[in-house]
Design an enzyme around this catalytic site. Structure first.
Site, PDB file in Angstrom:
ATOM      1  N   PRO A  89       3.132  -2.263  -6.512  1.00  0.00           N
ATOM      2  CA  PRO A  89       3.757  -3.197  -5.583  1.00  0.00           C
ATOM      3  C   PRO A  89       2.879  -4.381  -5.182  1.00  0.00           C
ATOM      4  CG  PRO A  89       3.226  -1.128  -4.480  1.00  0.00           C
ATOM      5  CD  PRO A  89       3.040  -0.903  -5.949  1.00  0.00           C
ATOM      6  N   ASN A  90       3.526  -5.518  -5.116  1.00  0.00           N
ATOM      7  CA  ASN A  90       2.951  -6.788  -4.674  1.00  0.00           C
ATOM      8  C   ASN A  90       2.005  -7.435  -5.684  1.00  0.00           C
ATOM      9  OD1 ASN A  90       4.270  -6.728  -2.067  1.00  0.00           O
ATOM     10  ND2 ASN A  90       2.836  -5.091  -1.541  1.00  0.00           N
ATOM     11  N   ARG A 102      -1.210 -14.350  -3.485  1.00  0.00           N
ATOM     12  CA  ARG A 102      -1.406 -13.262  -2.520  1.00  0.00           C
ATOM     13  C   ARG A 102      -2.889 -13.130  -2.171  1.00  0.00           C
ATOM     14  NH1 ARG A 102      -1.491  -6.832  -3.895  1.00  0.00           N
ATOM     15  NH2 ARG A 102      -1.628  -6.158  -1.743  1.00  0.00           N
ATOM     16  N   ARG A 119     -13.403  -2.039   1.772  1.00  0.00           N
ATOM     17  CA  ARG A 119     -12.334  -2.587   2.611  1.00  0.00           C
ATOM     18  C   ARG A 119     -11.959  -1.590   3.718  1.00  0.00           C
ATOM     19  NH1 ARG A 119      -7.744  -4.865  -1.090  1.00  0.00           N
ATOM     20  NH2 ARG A 119      -7.151  -5.784   0.925  1.00  0.00           N
ATOM     21  N   ALA A 151      -0.780  -0.370  -3.320  1.00  0.00           N
ATOM     22  CA  ALA A 151      -0.730   0.371  -2.046  1.00  0.00           C
ATOM     23  C   ALA A 151      -0.338   1.838  -2.240  1.00  0.00           C
ATOM     24  CB  ALA A 151       0.232  -0.315  -1.090  1.00  0.00           C
ATOM     25  N   TYR A 188      -8.083 -11.204  -3.905  1.00  0.00           N
ATOM     26  CA  TYR A 188      -7.631 -10.848  -5.264  1.00  0.00           C
ATOM     27  C   TYR A 188      -7.872 -11.935  -6.314  1.00  0.00           C
ATOM     28  CZ  TYR A 188      -5.379  -7.069  -2.714  1.00  0.00           C
ATOM     29  OH  TYR A 188      -5.146  -5.975  -1.917  1.00  0.00           O
ATOM     30  N   HIS A 230      -8.518  -1.050  -9.812  1.00  0.00           N
ATOM     31  CA  HIS A 230      -8.276  -1.907  -8.644  1.00  0.00           C
ATOM     32  C   HIS A 230      -9.030  -3.205  -8.822  1.00  0.00           C
ATOM     33  CE1 HIS A 230      -6.249   1.278  -6.560  1.00  0.00           C
ATOM     34  NE2 HIS A 230      -7.210   2.083  -6.972  1.00  0.00           N
ATOM     35  N   ASN A 263      -2.759   0.256 -12.002  1.00  0.00           N
ATOM     36  CA  ASN A 263      -3.181  -0.199 -10.679  1.00  0.00           C
ATOM     37  C   ASN A 263      -2.010   0.148  -9.760  1.00  0.00           C
ATOM     38  OD1 ASN A 263      -3.818  -1.442  -8.314  1.00  0.00           O
ATOM     39  ND2 ASN A 263      -4.495  -3.367  -9.241  1.00  0.00           N
ATOM     40  N   GLU A 313      -7.469   4.568 -13.455  1.00  0.00           N
ATOM     41  CA  GLU A 313      -7.015   3.858 -12.247  1.00  0.00           C
ATOM     42  C   GLU A 313      -7.871   2.600 -12.084  1.00  0.00           C
ATOM     43  OE1 GLU A 313      -7.488   6.327  -8.790  1.00  0.00           O
ATOM     44  OE2 GLU A 313      -7.269   4.642  -7.422  1.00  0.00           O
TER      45      GLU A 313
HETATM   46  C1  DQA Z   1      -5.372  -2.972  -4.954  1.00  0.00           C
HETATM   47  C2  DQA Z   1      -6.027  -2.374  -3.710  1.00  0.00           C
HETATM   48  C3  DQA Z   1      -4.989  -1.697  -2.822  1.00  0.00           C
HETATM   49  O1  DQA Z   1      -5.607  -1.159  -1.663  1.00  0.00           O
HETATM   50  C4  DQA Z   1      -3.945  -2.718  -2.388  1.00  0.00           C
HETATM   51  O2  DQA Z   1      -2.928  -2.078  -1.627  1.00  0.00           O
HETATM   52  C5  DQA Z   1      -3.368  -3.483  -3.511  1.00  0.00           C
HETATM   53  C6  DQA Z   1      -4.234  -3.909  -4.612  1.00  0.00           C
HETATM   54  C7  DQA Z   1      -6.380  -3.754  -5.831  1.00  0.00           C
HETATM   55  O3  DQA Z   1      -6.063  -4.008  -6.986  1.00  0.00           O
HETATM   56  O4  DQA Z   1      -7.447  -4.151  -5.352  1.00  0.00           O
HETATM   57  O5  DQA Z   1      -2.198  -3.850  -3.494  1.00  0.00           O
HETATM   58  O6  DQA Z   1      -4.868  -1.897  -5.756  1.00  0.00           O
END
Ligand code: DQA
Length: 142
Positions: A10-11, A18, A107, A77, A23, A100, A74, A98
């Site tokens: 998501p997002n 964003r 964070r 959230a 990011y 990120h 990835n 995984e």
């Molecule tokens: C994320 C880190 C997560 O905590 C966050 O909710 C994201 C992006 C990252 O790629 O750094 O949406 O997965």
């Protein structure tokens, strides 16, 4: 040829605009195009998928069995909330990495827990786009 599934949660469709200070300014299309170019060099085939919906991600992982040799995810959230995605990964017995973009451990406290990490081969956090490329290199066996 090895087939690797890339899942973004998501997002991540909003990358580019964003929270660029966290990011970066690259978009999801930038990530996917960079991965496609790198996949050719590594001699692997990739499929890219993004969804903002937990159930769609669960369905995609479930459908990957017998079709993909590895998954790079990835979970965004959902990393910090989703038992369903964790169980889907445990069910299909496909190795998962995984990734990120940001360093989740530098964070907020709520980002320090990953439901996914215990069922993943490994986790790459904080290396930006490079994290996806390193994961793909790992799966290529090169
Ligand atoms: C994320 C880190 C997560 O905590 C966050 O909710 C994201 C992006 C990252 O790629 O750094 O949406 O997965």
């Amino acid at each position: 040829m090895k087939k690797i599934l890339i899942i973004n949660g998501p997002n991540l469709n909003l990358l580019g605009t964003r929270e660029p200070e966290i990011y970066g300014k690259f978009t999801l299309a930038d990530i996917e195009n960079t991965l496609k170019d790198f996949a050719k060099k590594m001699n692997v085939e990739i499929e890219c998928f993004q969804s903002n919906h937990e159930g769609e991600i669960v369905d995609k992982i479930g459908g990957a069995k017998n079709n993909f040799e590895g998954i790079i995810i990835n979970p965004a959230a959902y990393t910090h909330t989703s038992v369903a995605i964790r169980d889907a990964i445990a069910s299909v017995e496909i190795p998962v990495i995984e990734v990120h973009i940001s360093n989740i451990y530098s964070r907020e406290q709520f980002r320090h827990n990953s439901f996914i990490a215990p069922v993943a081969v490994g986790q790459i956090s904080g290396l930006g786009i490079k994290g996806y490329l390193l994961a793909l290199e790992y799966f290529s066996g090169k």
